[in-house]
Structures are given as structure tokens and as C-alpha cells.
Scaffold this motif. Structure first.
Motif, PDB file in Angstrom:
ATOM      1  N   UNK A  81     -33.156  15.597  17.225  1.00 20.15           N
ATOM      2  CA  UNK A  81     -31.955  15.685  16.129  1.00 20.15           C
ATOM      3  C   UNK A  81     -32.126  15.067  14.700  1.00 20.15           C
ATOM      4  N   UNK A  82     -32.253  13.494  15.056  1.00 22.51           N
ATOM      5  CA  UNK A  82     -32.400  13.101  13.822  1.00 22.51           C
ATOM      6  C   UNK A  82     -33.875  13.819  12.654  1.00 22.51           C
ATOM      7  N   UNK A  83     -34.535  14.444  13.599  1.00 21.41           N
ATOM      8  CA  UNK A  83     -35.946  14.813  12.475  1.00 21.41           C
ATOM      9  C   UNK A  83     -35.398  16.558  11.594  1.00 21.41           C
ATOM     10  N   UNK A  84     -34.074  17.441  12.995  1.00 22.57           N
ATOM     11  CA  UNK A  84     -33.321  18.168  12.727  1.00 22.57           C
ATOM     12  C   UNK A  84     -32.594  17.766  11.289  1.00 22.57           C
ATOM     13  N   UNK A  85     -31.804  16.800  11.517  1.00 21.91           N
ATOM     14  CA  UNK A  85     -30.685  16.684  10.454  1.00 21.91           C
ATOM     15  C   UNK A  85     -31.652  16.006   8.969  1.00 21.91           C
ATOM     16  N   UNK A 109     -32.624  19.268   7.594  1.00 25.14           N
ATOM     17  CA  UNK A 109     -31.662  20.279   7.097  1.00 25.14           C
ATOM     18  C   UNK A 109     -31.454  20.135   5.813  1.00 25.14           C
ATOM     19  N   UNK A 110     -31.541  18.652   5.858  1.00 26.62           N
ATOM     20  CA  UNK A 110     -30.907  17.682   4.331  1.00 26.62           C
ATOM     21  C   UNK A 110     -32.085  17.754   3.224  1.00 26.62           C
ATOM     22  N   UNK A 137     -34.469  22.830   1.379  1.00 22.90           N
ATOM     23  CA  UNK A 137     -34.407  24.096   2.288  1.00 22.90           C
ATOM     24  C   UNK A 137     -32.986  24.169   2.892  1.00 22.90           C
ATOM     25  N   UNK A 138     -31.918  23.026   2.725  1.00 14.57           N
ATOM     26  CA  UNK A 138     -30.739  22.835   2.708  1.00 14.57           C
ATOM     27  C   UNK A 138     -29.740  23.911   2.165  1.00 14.57           C
ATOM     28  N   UNK A 139     -28.259  24.245   3.353  1.00 12.71           N
ATOM     29  CA  UNK A 139     -27.567  25.101   3.171  1.00 12.71           C
ATOM     30  C   UNK A 139     -26.641  24.700   3.443  1.00 12.71           C
ATOM     31  N   UNK A 140     -25.094  25.385   3.498  1.00  5.62           N
ATOM     32  CA  UNK A 140     -24.157  24.937   3.537  1.00  5.62           C
ATOM     33  C   UNK A 140     -23.550  24.866   4.930  1.00  5.62           C
ATOM     34  N   UNK A 141     -24.431  25.645   5.379  1.00  7.95           N
ATOM     35  CA  UNK A 141     -24.306  26.408   6.750  1.00  7.95           C
ATOM     36  C   UNK A 141     -25.254  24.929   7.702  1.00  7.95           C
ATOM     37  N   UNK A 142     -26.731  24.699   7.288  1.00  6.72           N
ATOM     38  CA  UNK A 142     -27.268  24.237   7.859  1.00  6.72           C
ATOM     39  C   UNK A 142     -26.802  22.978   7.985  1.00  6.72           C
ATOM     40  N   UNK A 143     -27.173  22.135   6.776  1.00  8.48           N
ATOM     41  CA  UNK A 143     -26.936  20.764   6.855  1.00  8.48           C
ATOM     42  C   UNK A 143     -25.862  19.970   7.829  1.00  8.48           C
ATOM     43  N   UNK A 144     -23.725  21.272   7.381  1.00  7.70           N
ATOM     44  CA  UNK A 144     -23.409  20.904   8.633  1.00  7.70           C
ATOM     45  C   UNK A 144     -23.488  20.533  10.306  1.00  7.70           C
ATOM     46  N   UNK A 145     -23.665  21.806  10.718  1.00  3.72           N
ATOM     47  CA  UNK A 145     -24.557  22.017  11.347  1.00  3.72           C
ATOM     48  C   UNK A 145     -25.017  20.772  12.725  1.00  3.72           C
ATOM     49  N   UNK A 146     -26.403  20.805  11.774  1.00  3.07           N
ATOM     50  CA  UNK A 146     -27.533  19.444  11.661  1.00  3.07           C
ATOM     51  C   UNK A 146     -26.962  18.008  12.210  1.00  3.07           C
ATOM     52  N   UNK A 147     -25.752  17.948  10.924  1.00  3.03           N
ATOM     53  CA  UNK A 147     -25.221  16.523  11.559  1.00  3.03           C
ATOM     54  C   UNK A 147     -23.788  16.550  12.439  1.00  3.03           C
TER      55      UNK A 147
END
Length: 259
Positions: A182-186, A189-190, A194-204
Motif C-alpha cells: 500500500x505504501x509503494x502504491x501510494x 500514485x503521487x 503519473x498522478x491523476x485526480x482519481x488515482x492519488x485519492x484512491x491510493x490514499x
């Protein structure tokens, strides 16, 4: 009547926990732990023959990574198999006959699986402690035990809710792997590119909901002696929170059922 309820409930809980542990010991768990211990010792010697520098630290770090995954798999398989087998054998109907209720049965089962996790963590702690500094090995072993307790509690929740071994085991292992990364994905995502408006909040959200198992039993503690008391406090705090949440969720699922 109330005065005698607590001792009776405690006695029933101890019996359930002892039966859970006895069931595992009567199975293949002792032989599996012996194989794990011997395989770890053999792998340790092989790694020591290949490593050119910092042999003991390298042995400890690689063994820790392998034993951590093996321990989680063993606990998940035995926990799911035990709960599902009991349900298929219609033993769950005996819950209604317990004077202490379903909560005591659940807590007893969780206590038994917690003891099972201690037995699984013991060979790993011995092997890692042989190659690492005692304080760091003890901290790593504590992290492994906390991790296995969370895995066991989640496995009970999945086995009770899904009722079949295969989906419950897949869900448990998926939860474990996702919590590990989870930490790596977060972090990915940030990333600025490569970050986006949907990916970063989902990873958080995923990192917030799941336990940070990537911070448990870290190999760098064994390599660089970086483990501190604050790490132990963080692991124990997360473990207490998630054990309470998973126990409550399992109890709600158990209470709503009609046998």
C-alpha cells in the motif's frame, strides 16, 4: 447468576482456544514448522556461502523476507481451513448451546489462532536472531507476530463471511499483499508524472484503510540496526486497532446469522 457468568465464559473461552490450538498440533503444523526451520537453516548456509561481505546481515535480511511470507501463508491456510471445516461439519450449530454466547466462542477461537501465530513466528525468530543483533531481532520478531495476528483475524472474518476455503484464502492473501504494498502504491500514485485526480485519492484511501504492514518487521532493521522503540509502539498500536475492528466485524457477522 451474573457472578457466575464471567468465570463460566472465561472457562469456555479457554476450552475453545485450547481446542483450536490442539487441532493445529494434531494436524501437519509441527512437521511444517520443522520443515520451515530446517529449510531456513539450509537456506541460511547457502546465502552465507554466496555473500561476500556482511554475511550475517545479508543472511538475516533475506531469511526475514522469506520467513515473513511463509509465516503469513501458514497462518492464513490453517485459520481458514479450521473455520471452514467447523462450519461444514455443522459444529457451528453448537454455538447456540453455549451458555456464554457466540462472542465467547469467537474470542476463544481468535485466542487459539493467536497462539498458533506464536508457534509459527517462533522458528522465524530463532533463525533471524541467530544472524542479527538481539535487539533488532527481537523488534523484527515482534513485528512478525503482530502481522500474523492481523492475518489470522482477517482470515477468521473472511472464513465466517464467505463460508468456503478457496475464496476466503484468496481474500486473505490478497489483503496481505495489498497491505504490504500500500505504501509503494501510494508513493507511485503521487508521482508527479503519473498522478491523476482519481488515482492519488484512491491510493490514499487504500493506505488509510489497510494496516501498514510494510512498516512491520522491516529487513532494514536487521541490516542497518535502525529499529527503535517508536517502531514497536507504532506496530502495537496498529495491531490493537485492526484486531479490535476485525473482531467487531466478525462478531456482527456471527450475531446476524441464524443457525
Amino acid at each position: 447468576m451474573t457472578a457466575g457468568f464471567a468465570p463460566a465464559a472465561l472457562r469456555i473461552g479457554r476450552v475453545v482456544a485450547a481446542d483450536t490450538l490442539r487441532e493445529a498440533l494434531r494436524g501437519r503444523l509441527p512437521w511444517l514448522l520443522l520443515v520451515l526451520l530446517l529449510a531456513g537453516a539450509g537456506l541460511s548456509g547457502f546465502i552465507g556461502a554466496l555473500a561476500l561481505t556482511d554475511t550475517r546481515a545479508t543472511q538475516a535480511a533475506l531469511l526475514a523476507a522469506l520467513l515473513r511470507c511463509a509465516g503469513a501463508g501458514i497462518v492464513a491456510v490453517f485459520t481458514v481451513a479450521s473455520v471452514v471445516r467447523e462450519a461444514h461439519d455443522k459444529q457451528a450449530e453448537m454455538l447456540l448451546a453455549l451458555p456464554a454466547g457466540r462472542a465467547v466462542w469467537l474470542l476463544g477461537r481468535l485466542a487459539g489462532f493467536a497462539l498458533l501465530a506464536v508457534l509459527v513466528a517462533l522458528p522465524a525468530a530463532v533463525l533471524v536472531g541467530w544472524h542479527a543483533a538481539p535487539a533488532q531481532a527481537a523488534l523484527w520478531s515482534l513485528g512478525l507476530l503482530c502481522e500474523l495476528w492481523i492475518v489470522a483475524a482477517f482470515a477468521v472474518f473472511c472464513a465466517l463471511g464467505l463460508g468456503h476455503a478457496a475464496p476466503a484464502l484468496c481474500a486473505t492473501l490478497g489483503f496481505y499483499l495489498l497491505a504490504r504494498v500500500a505504501g509503494i502504491l501510494r508513493a507511485l500514485a503521487h508521482d508527479a508524472e503519473s498522478s491523476s485526480r482519481l488515482v492519488a485519492p484512491a491510493a490514499d484511501a487504500v493506505a488509510f484503510l489497510l494496516p501498514r504492514l510494510d512498516t512491520f518487521a522491516r529487513a532494514e532493521w536487521l541490516l542497518y540496526d535502525t529499529g527503535r522503540g517508536a517502531d514497536a509502539a507504532a506496530m502495537l498500536g496498529q495491531t490493537a486497532i485492526y484486531l479490535a475492528l476485525l473482531t467487531a466485524a466478525s462478531l456482527v457477522d456471527l450475531q446476524r446469522r441464524e443457525f
